[in-house]
Write a protein that holds these residues in place. Sequence first.
Motif, PDB file in Angstrom:
ATOM      1  N   LEU A  37       0.843  -1.181   0.000  1.00 28.70           N
ATOM      2  CA  LEU A  37       0.000   0.000   0.000  1.00 28.70           C
ATOM      3  C   LEU A  37       0.885   1.241   0.000  1.00 28.70           C
ATOM      4  CD1 LEU A  37      -2.584  -0.868   2.823  1.00 28.70           C
ATOM      5  CD2 LEU A  37      -3.061  -0.831   0.363  1.00 28.70           C
TER       6      LEU A  37
ATOM      7  N   LEU B 151      -3.339  -4.534   6.292  1.00 29.90           N
ATOM      8  CA  LEU B 151      -2.516  -5.279   5.341  1.00 29.90           C
ATOM      9  C   LEU B 151      -2.146  -6.651   5.903  1.00 29.90           C
ATOM     10  CD1 LEU B 151      -1.417  -4.655   2.528  1.00 29.90           C
ATOM     11  CD2 LEU B 151       0.660  -3.775   3.589  1.00 29.90           C
TER      12      LEU B 151
ATOM     13  N   GLU C 251      -3.013   1.655  11.309  1.00 29.29           N
ATOM     14  CA  GLU C 251      -4.275   1.052  10.860  1.00 29.29           C
ATOM     15  C   GLU C 251      -4.112   0.411   9.483  1.00 29.29           C
ATOM     16  OE1 GLU C 251      -7.193   4.133  11.010  1.00 29.29           O
ATOM     17  OE2 GLU C 251      -7.121   4.299  13.213  1.00 29.29           O
ATOM     18  N   ARG C 252      -3.382   1.078   8.604  1.00 28.77           N
ATOM     19  CA  ARG C 252      -3.138   0.526   7.274  1.00 28.77           C
ATOM     20  C   ARG C 252      -2.302  -0.750   7.356  1.00 28.77           C
ATOM     21  NH1 ARG C 252      -2.246   5.380   2.810  1.00 28.77           N
ATOM     22  NH2 ARG C 252      -4.063   6.609   3.411  1.00 28.77           N
TER      23      ARG C 252
ATOM     24  N   ALA D 268      -1.721   9.131   4.547  1.00 25.84           N
ATOM     25  CA  ALA D 268      -1.884   8.825   5.966  1.00 25.84           C
ATOM     26  C   ALA D 268      -1.266   9.971   6.761  1.00 25.84           C
ATOM     27  CB  ALA D 268      -1.207   7.502   6.311  1.00 25.84           C
TER      28      ALA D 268
ATOM     29  N   THR E  51       1.920   4.826   1.571  1.00 23.55           N
ATOM     30  CA  THR E  51       1.788   5.523   2.849  1.00 23.55           C
ATOM     31  C   THR E  51       1.281   6.944   2.642  1.00 23.55           C
ATOM     32  OG1 THR E  51       4.141   6.050   2.713  1.00 23.55           O
ATOM     33  CG2 THR E  51       3.514   4.214   4.129  1.00 23.55           C
TER      34      THR E  51
ATOM     35  N   GLU F  46      -2.841   6.386  11.743  1.00 25.08           N
ATOM     36  CA  GLU F  46      -3.413   5.997  10.453  1.00 25.08           C
ATOM     37  C   GLU F  46      -2.510   5.011   9.715  1.00 25.08           C
ATOM     38  OE1 GLU F  46      -6.148   9.847   9.240  1.00 25.08           O
ATOM     39  OE2 GLU F  46      -4.038   9.825   8.656  1.00 25.08           O
TER      40      GLU F  46
END
Length: 315
Positions: free
Chosen positions: A35, A53, A48-49, A40, A37, A45
Amino acid sequence: MQNEQSYVVGIDLGGTKIAAALLDGNGMVLKREQLETAGARTAQEVVERMAGLVRSVADGKPLIGVGLASPGAVNSRDGIVINGTNLPEWDNVPLKQWMEADLGVEVQVVNDANAAAWGEYARGAGKGADNMVYVTFSTGIGAGIVMDGKLLFGTHSFAGELGHLTVDPDGPVCSCGRQGCWEAFASGTAIRDAALRHMRERSSLIAELAVASGEPISSRHVFEAAKRGDAVAVEVIDKTTDYMAIGLANAVHTFNPDRIVIGGGVSKAGELLFSALRKKTEECVMKPYRGTYDIVPADLKDDVGIIGAAALFNR
């Protein structure tokens, strides 16, 4: 300790992307995702990602843990990112605590250079060594040390910053703000900067190669020009390998490794680099150390951080 039915997720956290993979007990990557970054705004945040993942790549399989490689200064004992390079507002982030609370599994956090070192030791070019020094020559110089089969962390987990050993106190200013660091003489950035200085007064194939590639001049163009016999490039590489060898000799004298693993973009130069580096390092070390170590290129590629982070559960 892992077995073939054990599953671990390794995460490589960077300033622009988060890469994660599910690995089995043999270190085989079963599923990989990443993903951005960007976007964010806070550390929470980003966490959380990362947690999302982990759930995605785990795909319902039971995990024995999550290994996480983070840039910047990391207190690995407490799992705290003290400051995250290229990660805004990352000061004293309790990454282990937050991730464990979200995921309900053990999380181990290390600096990205230490993760890469452990990956090479456990799964790559360092496999079978007793004592290994890993050095990555890239934009800067990163390093990780394995002594008697264990990652060397130091009191505050800051051990291994070989790139910031002083080579010349009157040398150029390093990115860290100090003068004369090894990184300022032997990194990919240093190679590029030396080439640019020479090219102000002399023509070179380096410029043509950069134009042809459509990219700014980099160490890759310097090595390519040196392979073709360009005088400026040959001179720059010759001087840079002198400095590389000085730093590696210091590492040999300090840690007495049986293997030195070289990673990073500069290591892709092949034998043009490694033959000179082996010869010059031998000339720099004291006589009893000669022939006691190997200098080899890293085996693992872009996923070295992921693989090394996951392999933390093999320690």
